[in-house]
Design an enzyme around this catalytic site. Structure first.
Site, PDB file in Angstrom:
ATOM      1  N   HIS A 128      17.470  -8.854  47.684  1.00  0.00           N
ATOM      2  CA  HIS A 128      17.265  -9.788  48.740  1.00  0.00           C
ATOM      3  C   HIS A 128      15.985  -9.103  48.857  1.00  0.00           C
ATOM      4  O   HIS A 128      15.221  -9.578  48.638  1.00  0.00           O
ATOM      5  CB  HIS A 128      17.823  -9.977  50.100  1.00  0.00           C
ATOM      6  CG  HIS A 128      18.707 -11.673  50.240  1.00  0.00           C
ATOM      7  ND1 HIS A 128      18.320 -12.146  49.708  1.00  0.00           N
ATOM      8  CD2 HIS A 128      19.980 -11.545  50.378  1.00  0.00           C
ATOM      9  CE1 HIS A 128      19.011 -13.433  50.002  1.00  0.00           C
ATOM     10  NE2 HIS A 128      20.024 -12.828  50.977  1.00  0.00           N
ATOM     11  N   GLN A 141      15.311 -13.064  54.340  1.00  0.00           N
ATOM     12  CA  GLN A 141      15.318 -13.195  55.411  1.00  0.00           C
ATOM     13  C   GLN A 141      15.432 -14.584  56.605  1.00  0.00           C
ATOM     14  O   GLN A 141      14.998 -15.444  56.615  1.00  0.00           O
ATOM     15  CB  GLN A 141      16.695 -13.367  55.214  1.00  0.00           C
ATOM     16  CG  GLN A 141      17.625 -13.211  53.443  1.00  0.00           C
ATOM     17  CD  GLN A 141      18.685 -13.284  53.681  1.00  0.00           C
ATOM     18  OE1 GLN A 141      19.451 -12.766  53.593  1.00  0.00           O
ATOM     19  NE2 GLN A 141      19.555 -14.283  53.430  1.00  0.00           N
ATOM     20  N   HIS A 198      24.488  -7.911  46.572  1.00  0.00           N
ATOM     21  CA  HIS A 198      23.932  -9.039  47.186  1.00  0.00           C
ATOM     22  C   HIS A 198      22.293  -8.563  48.010  1.00  0.00           C
ATOM     23  O   HIS A 198      21.554  -9.353  47.690  1.00  0.00           O
ATOM     24  CB  HIS A 198      24.530  -9.688  47.815  1.00  0.00           C
ATOM     25  CG  HIS A 198      23.888 -11.385  48.402  1.00  0.00           C
ATOM     26  ND1 HIS A 198      25.054 -12.173  47.579  1.00  0.00           N
ATOM     27  CD2 HIS A 198      23.602 -11.337  49.327  1.00  0.00           C
ATOM     28  CE1 HIS A 198      24.096 -13.602  48.135  1.00  0.00           C
ATOM     29  NE2 HIS A 198      23.215 -13.314  49.509  1.00  0.00           N
ATOM     30  N   GLU A 199      22.658  -7.939  48.935  1.00  0.00           N
ATOM     31  CA  GLU A 199      21.713  -7.753  49.777  1.00  0.00           C
ATOM     32  C   GLU A 199      20.618  -6.833  49.223  1.00  0.00           C
ATOM     33  O   GLU A 199      19.143  -7.468  49.605  1.00  0.00           O
ATOM     34  CB  GLU A 199      22.539  -6.880  50.851  1.00  0.00           C
ATOM     35  CG  GLU A 199      23.608  -7.637  52.231  1.00  0.00           C
ATOM     36  CD  GLU A 199      23.084  -8.355  52.379  1.00  0.00           C
ATOM     37  OE1 GLU A 199      21.811  -9.166  52.226  1.00  0.00           O
ATOM     38  OE2 GLU A 199      23.625  -9.826  51.892  1.00  0.00           O
ATOM     39  N   CYS A 226      25.557 -17.971  51.087  1.00  0.00           N
ATOM     40  CA  CYS A 226      24.485 -17.303  51.380  1.00  0.00           C
ATOM     41  C   CYS A 226      23.721 -17.363  51.850  1.00  0.00           C
ATOM     42  O   CYS A 226      23.303 -18.943  52.193  1.00  0.00           O
ATOM     43  CB  CYS A 226      23.215 -16.836  49.951  1.00  0.00           C
ATOM     44  SG  CYS A 226      21.433 -15.751  50.805  1.00  0.00           S
ATOM     45  N   LEU A 227      23.474 -16.811  53.617  1.00  0.00           N
ATOM     46  CA  LEU A 227      22.704 -17.697  55.062  1.00  0.00           C
ATOM     47  C   LEU A 227      21.490 -18.704  54.492  1.00  0.00           C
ATOM     48  O   LEU A 227      20.856 -19.464  55.190  1.00  0.00           O
ATOM     49  CB  LEU A 227      22.254 -16.461  56.098  1.00  0.00           C
ATOM     50  CG  LEU A 227      23.764 -16.542  56.517  1.00  0.00           C
ATOM     51  CD1 LEU A 227      23.504 -14.902  57.353  1.00  0.00           C
ATOM     52  CD2 LEU A 227      24.647 -17.869  56.888  1.00  0.00           C
ATOM     53  N   GLY A 283      26.454 -10.182  55.124  1.00  0.00           N
ATOM     54  CA  GLY A 283      25.276  -9.643  55.280  1.00  0.00           C
ATOM     55  C   GLY A 283      23.520 -10.700  55.546  1.00  0.00           C
ATOM     56  O   GLY A 283      24.186 -11.723  55.948  1.00  0.00           O
TER      57      GLY A 283
HETATM   58 NI    NI Z   1      21.765 -13.998  51.262  1.00  0.00          NI
END
Ligand code: NI
Length: 174
Positions: A146, A52, A142-143, A100-101, A47
């Protein structure tokens, strides 16, 4: 298409609330989404949310078939989700590991609603309305976090289960 630079935890843009998308079908939105999918795939993520990549709009992409970062995870359909709203169904929570990226090299156990309904729009402005549970529900939560300026470490309750991927899961990719 282009790979977009990923912001990392500490960047104040990750802590801002994203703006609603007002217009669909624009070249800007189309290319943002294409670039986000490419960036997510290149990073091996399941995701990615627009903040991000430094874009403060309510756009997230997610989905996976088999992912080496999450080998036990069931597949999630490839989805573009714009202006999402989440409704928890029931009060049951579930704990599981997340990464998470924007928080590279770390994993933590995060409580999430087990079952949710999520609504929003796809890239073309068509309504999305799904009821999901488990890993799919976790990815969406999670997304959407963000888009509200939240990163998963802010939801970790037990910091004995938050640490470096290479220590916690030596066989796994970052
Ligand atoms: Ni993330």
């Amino acid at each position: 298409m282009a790979l977009l630079p990923l912001l990392k935890m500490g960047d104040p843009r990750l802590f801002q609330t994203a703006e609603l998308v007002r217009e669909f079908g624009t070249p800007e939105l189309d290319s943002l989404v294409a670039d986000m999918f490419e960036t997510m795939a290149a990073a091996g993520g399941v995701g990615l949310a627009a903040p991000q990549v430094g874009r403060g709009v309510q756009v997230a992409v997610f989905g996976s078939e088999k992912n080496p970062r999450y080998p036990e995870a069931p597949p999630v359909p490839m989805t573009v989700l714009v202006n999402p709203v989440i409704t928890p169904l029931g009060d049951e929570e579930e704990e599981d590991w997340e990464g998470c990226l924007s928080v590279p090299g770390l994993r933590g156990v995060v409580p999430r609603w087990k079952r949710i309904r999520y609504q929003g729009f796809d890239l073309h402005g068509e309504a999305i309305d799904r009821t999901v549970e488990g890993f799919h529900a976790r990815v969406v939560q999670h997304e959407c976090d963000h888009l509200a300026g939240k990163l998963y470490p802010m939801r970790v309750r037990d910091f004995t289960r938050f640490g470096f991927t290479e220590v916690l899961f030596p066989d796994r990719d970052g």
